[in-house]
Design a protein around this motif. Structure first.
Motif, PDB file in Angstrom:
ATOM      1  N   VAL A  30       0.852  -1.180   0.000  1.00 48.69           N
ATOM      2  CA  VAL A  30       0.000   0.000   0.000  1.00 48.69           C
ATOM      3  C   VAL A  30       0.892   1.235   0.000  1.00 48.69           C
ATOM      4  O   VAL A  30       1.746   1.403   0.871  1.00 48.69           O
ATOM      5  N   ILE A  31       0.706   2.109  -0.987  1.00 45.50           N
ATOM      6  CA  ILE A  31       1.509   3.331  -1.090  1.00 45.50           C
ATOM      7  C   ILE A  31       0.903   4.424  -0.223  1.00 45.50           C
ATOM      8  O   ILE A  31       1.581   5.035   0.603  1.00 45.50           O
ATOM      9  N   GLU A  32      -0.379   4.681  -0.434  1.00 48.37           N
ATOM     10  CA  GLU A  32      -1.095   5.723   0.305  1.00 48.37           C
ATOM     11  C   GLU A  32      -2.573   5.383   0.334  1.00 48.37           C
ATOM     12  O   GLU A  32      -3.031   4.454  -0.351  1.00 48.37           O
ATOM     13  N   ARG A  33      -3.325   6.181   1.099  1.00 44.67           N
ATOM     14  CA  ARG A  33      -4.777   6.118   1.088  1.00 44.67           C
ATOM     15  C   ARG A  33      -5.314   7.475   0.668  1.00 44.67           C
ATOM     16  O   ARG A  33      -4.799   8.508   1.098  1.00 44.67           O
ATOM     17  N   VAL A  34      -6.326   7.462  -0.203  1.00 39.35           N
ATOM     18  CA  VAL A  34      -6.862   8.711  -0.747  1.00 39.35           C
ATOM     19  C   VAL A  34      -8.376   8.754  -0.547  1.00 39.35           C
ATOM     20  O   VAL A  34      -9.017   7.715  -0.304  1.00 39.35           O
ATOM     21  N   PRO A  35      -8.978   9.943  -0.659  1.00 33.93           N
ATOM     22  CA  PRO A  35     -10.426  10.074  -0.440  1.00 33.93           C
ATOM     23  C   PRO A  35     -11.246   9.254  -1.425  1.00 33.93           C
ATOM     24  O   PRO A  35     -10.929   9.191  -2.621  1.00 33.93           O
ATOM     25  N   LEU A  85       7.054   8.499  -8.595  1.00 34.04           N
ATOM     26  CA  LEU A  85       5.686   8.254  -8.138  1.00 34.04           C
ATOM     27  C   LEU A  85       4.930   7.418  -9.166  1.00 34.04           C
ATOM     28  O   LEU A  85       4.234   6.451  -8.814  1.00 34.04           O
ATOM     29  N   LEU A  86       5.062   7.776 -10.435  1.00 31.62           N
ATOM     30  CA  LEU A  86       4.368   7.071 -11.500  1.00 31.62           C
ATOM     31  C   LEU A  86       4.773   5.592 -11.527  1.00 31.62           C
ATOM     32  O   LEU A  86       3.914   4.699 -11.627  1.00 31.62           O
ATOM     33  N   THR A  87       6.067   5.329 -11.420  1.00 26.74           N
ATOM     34  CA  THR A  87       6.540   3.944 -11.426  1.00 26.74           C
ATOM     35  C   THR A  87       6.003   3.174 -10.227  1.00 26.74           C
ATOM     36  O   THR A  87       5.587   2.013 -10.347  1.00 26.74           O
ATOM     37  N   SER A  88       5.992   3.804  -9.073  1.00 31.13           N
ATOM     38  CA  SER A  88       5.492   3.136  -7.873  1.00 31.13           C
ATOM     39  C   SER A  88       4.000   2.842  -7.957  1.00 31.13           C
ATOM     40  O   SER A  88       3.536   1.792  -7.507  1.00 31.13           O
ATOM     41  N   GLU A  89       3.258   3.752  -8.555  1.00 28.59           N
ATOM     42  CA  GLU A  89       1.805   3.606  -8.582  1.00 28.59           C
ATOM     43  C   GLU A  89       1.313   2.788  -9.772  1.00 28.59           C
ATOM     44  O   GLU A  89       0.372   2.003  -9.657  1.00 28.59           O
ATOM     45  N   GLN A  90       1.951   2.969 -10.930  1.00 26.92           N
ATOM     46  CA  GLN A  90       1.465   2.315 -12.149  1.00 26.92           C
ATOM     47  C   GLN A  90       2.326   1.128 -12.571  1.00 26.92           C
ATOM     48  O   GLN A  90       1.827   0.184 -13.168  1.00 26.92           O
ATOM     49  N   GLY A  91       3.634   1.178 -12.294  1.00 31.03           N
ATOM     50  CA  GLY A  91       4.478   0.024 -12.528  1.00 31.03           C
ATOM     51  C   GLY A  91       5.478   0.124 -13.652  1.00 31.03           C
ATOM     52  O   GLY A  91       6.411  -0.673 -13.716  1.00 31.03           O
TER      53      GLY A  91
END
Length: 479
Positions: A30-35, A85-91
């Motif tokens: 889990v990277i973060e939590r968002v609304p 950030l993009l690599t961490s979130e999208q791969g």
């Protein structure tokens, strides 16, 4: 992370009690939590955009351009951070992420310049006492939905022309990649964008927000990038109000290699574009047609290059193949490969999910090469959206053009040939909106992007991309 983990509505960062997790597809962490917003947040954002429309649409083109130019400079300054950030979130691998951030910034710069070039025109009249004047004006409030596979560049490709035209906008990013969108809106905020002009709603369940976009009468245009099935549904829901709709949907790109082409050069080009973003690109070749005379040499070079590709976490050096977006994507790819092998396809490389060790918590499939692919196989008909290359032999020009056009999609196509006449004939005969002739990257912020048939409606980028956000008004003056 420097920016707020919030929605952005009416110039303010908004938190909610309900949140959802964003995970790294390579590690499962889990990277973060968002609304986790809903239709009420979408309505609030639309109201804010509607209230801001009058002042933003009446601002000078130079004032709008200045904000976009500032956003461009900020994005370039944060290029490395955004790419990580993009690599961490999208791969996708970091090198590809850096390229995407640059591409995203290019849209901000291009439309900052184009904002000042919405000229209008005068038209001669047959009457001596009459004058015609054509004026182009912003369409109004825009609702935008962006995909997970290019989570930064697809945001700017919609937001930049909308703002340049004088529209206000509400954007819903893909639920898999909201962090990239939040980072972009943080840049817009810092660039001085007035409150309400651009708004961001994040949500785990896109259906209620999408319905609000389609049914709220304050929304005058809907722009969507994603699957053809969802695009059709949104278009149907928007139809009763006759909203302007732009759709950039799926693809089933043919990659045609004629026997006068250099098979080694063609194989290198095909391998680069086929496995771009792990095959998760709407312009990725899904069917690679190779003329029989050079088939063996093409397959040899292509397979050798694919065998060298390293799969893994995109933040690791030398990784060129990242994860797929989720487990369902892995299952889809597996189903297509298994079906092809049962029906006679030949496996040259890969052919299975990657599991265990570094792959145990991610969604990985080995880069795969298949030949002897035929029309009765799923992979011949369905968009793969994964790291599988399907190679099909052909004998004549007429045969391959017919096979290439045998699809409901019409986004991108590629042709390799040294024969100028053949290249021109193929360019004219192929029913696709974007065609690369000996070119695997026929895209740019300055070039129109979009497809035919079930690949969508309208164009993004270039002058055509700005026109999608403008209404044409005619004035007839009797003097």
């Amino acid at each position: 992370m420097a920016w707020q983990l919030c929605m952005y509505i009416n110039g303010e960062w908004l938190k909610t009690d309900q949140q959802f997790s964003v995970t790294n597809p390579a590690t499962g962490d889990v990277i973060e939590r968002v609304p986790d917003g809903d239709h009420s947040h979408a309505k609030l954002a639309i109201d804010a955009a509607s209230a801001a429309y009058k002042s933003w649409s009446s601002a000078t083109a130079y004032a709008r351009a200045e904000v976009l130019q500032k956003a461009y400079s900020l994005m370039i300054a944060r290029k490395q951070v955004l790419a990580e950030l993009l690599t961490s979130e999208q791969g996708k691998p970091l090198k590809a992420a850096l390229n995407e951030v640059q591409y995203a910034a290019d849209f901000l710069r291009w439309f900052a310049e184009e904002a000042k070039r919405v000229y209008g025109e005068t038209i001669p009249s047959a009457r001596a006492d009459q004058r015609f004047i054509v004026r182009y004006q912003p369409i109004g409030v825009v609702a935008a939905v962006t995909p997970w596979n290019y989570p930064i560049s697809m945001v700017t490709r919609k937001v930049a022309p909308a703002l340049a035209a004088g529209c206000t906008i509400v954007l819903k990013p893909a639920e898999a990649t909201p962090l990239c969108a939040i980072a972009v809106f943080d840049i817009l905020h810092e660039a001085g964008l007035p409150a309400g002009v651009a708004n961001l709603v994040t949500t785990l369940d896109p259906a209620p927000v999408g319905k609000e976009f389609c049914t709220n009468p304050k929304v005058k245009k809907l722009t969507f990038t994603g699957s053809t099935a969802v695009g059709k549904k949104l278009s149907q829901d928007a139809a009763p109000q006759l909203k302007r709709v732009s759709l950039e949907l799926g693809g089933h790109a043919p990659f045609i290699v004629f026997d006068d082409a250099d098979p080694i050069r063609a194989a290198k080009g095909a391998s680069l574009v086929k496995f771009l973003n792990t095959g998760q690109a709407c312009i990725s070749p899904n069917r690679i047609f190779v003329q029989r005379g050079i088939l063996d040499s093409f397959i040899q070079t292509f397979t050798e290059r694919v065998a060298k590709m390293k799969a893994g976490n995109g933040l690791e050096p030398e990784v060129s193949i990242g994860p797929l977006v989720n487990h369902a994507a892995v299952e889809k790819v597996s189903r297509q490969v298994e079906d092809a092998l049962k029906k006679g396809a030949i496996l040259h490389s890969g052919g299975e999910p990657l599991s265990g060790g570094q792959y145990s918590a991610g969604h990985f499939y080995a880069p795969t090469v298949l030949s002897n692919v035929s029309e009765d196989m799923l992979i011949y008909r369905e968009e793969t959206f994964g790291p599988v290359a399907a190679i099909i032999s052909f004998d004549s020009y007429d045969q391959v053009i017919k096979m290439a056009n045998d699809t409901h999609y019409g986004l991108a196509a590629y042709v390799y040939t040294e024969n100028l006449s053949r290249a021109m004939h193929a360019f004219e005969a192929l029913d696709f909106g974007i065609i690369g002739i000996n070119d695997i990257n026929p895209t740019s912020a300055a070039a129109p992007f979009g497809g035919m048939s079930e690949s969508g409606l309208g164009r993004e980028g270039a002058r055509e991309g700005l026109a999608e956000y403008l209404e044409t008004k005619l004035g007839g003056f009797s003097i």
